[in-house]
Design a protein around this motif. Sequence first.
Motif, short mmCIF file in Angstrom:
data_model
loop_
_atom_site.label_atom_id
_atom_site.label_comp_id
_atom_site.label_asym_id
_atom_site.label_seq_id
_atom_site.Cartn_x
_atom_site.Cartn_y
_atom_site.Cartn_z
N THR A 1 -8.32 2.65 -2.11
CA THR A 1 -7.78 2.94 -1.01
C THR A 1 -8.76 3.07 0.30
O THR A 1 -8.33 2.25 1.34
N TYR A 54 -0.99 2.25 8.43
CA TYR A 54 -0.70 1.01 7.60
C TYR A 54 0.64 0.67 8.13
O TYR A 54 1.98 1.11 8.23
N ILE A 63 -3.79 -2.74 8.46
CA ILE A 63 -4.42 -1.30 8.03
C ILE A 63 -5.64 -1.12 9.23
O ILE A 63 -6.30 -1.82 9.51
#
Length: 105
Positions: A1, A54, A63
């Motif tokens: 992430t 996002y 992103i």
Amino acid sequence: TLMVEYIETENFTVKTENALVQSINKKNCAFEKLDNGFRIIYYFNKGFSIPVDYTLKEDGFSIGIDPSQITEDGSNLVYRVHIAPFACSLISVSENLDPNPKLII
């Protein structure tokens, strides 16, 4: 992430934290709806937070981080942020793959 390198101000060493471990798994994050996506604000117990947007684009996915939105309490300083470091990684889930593939030119 998200991988974050930060400087510990106590001894000026660079450390790395993972948002999955430090934020998401601990349910220490916030979500906000955007026009074409969402924002996740990752809170780290190291004294900083990083909001990541996002968004869906007409021809893809984006992103992004606005550096001015990163917060720090002064105990640690954000040094470097790696957005989606594993974005194009794949894990083999097929049992039928050849363990010794041959390159054909």
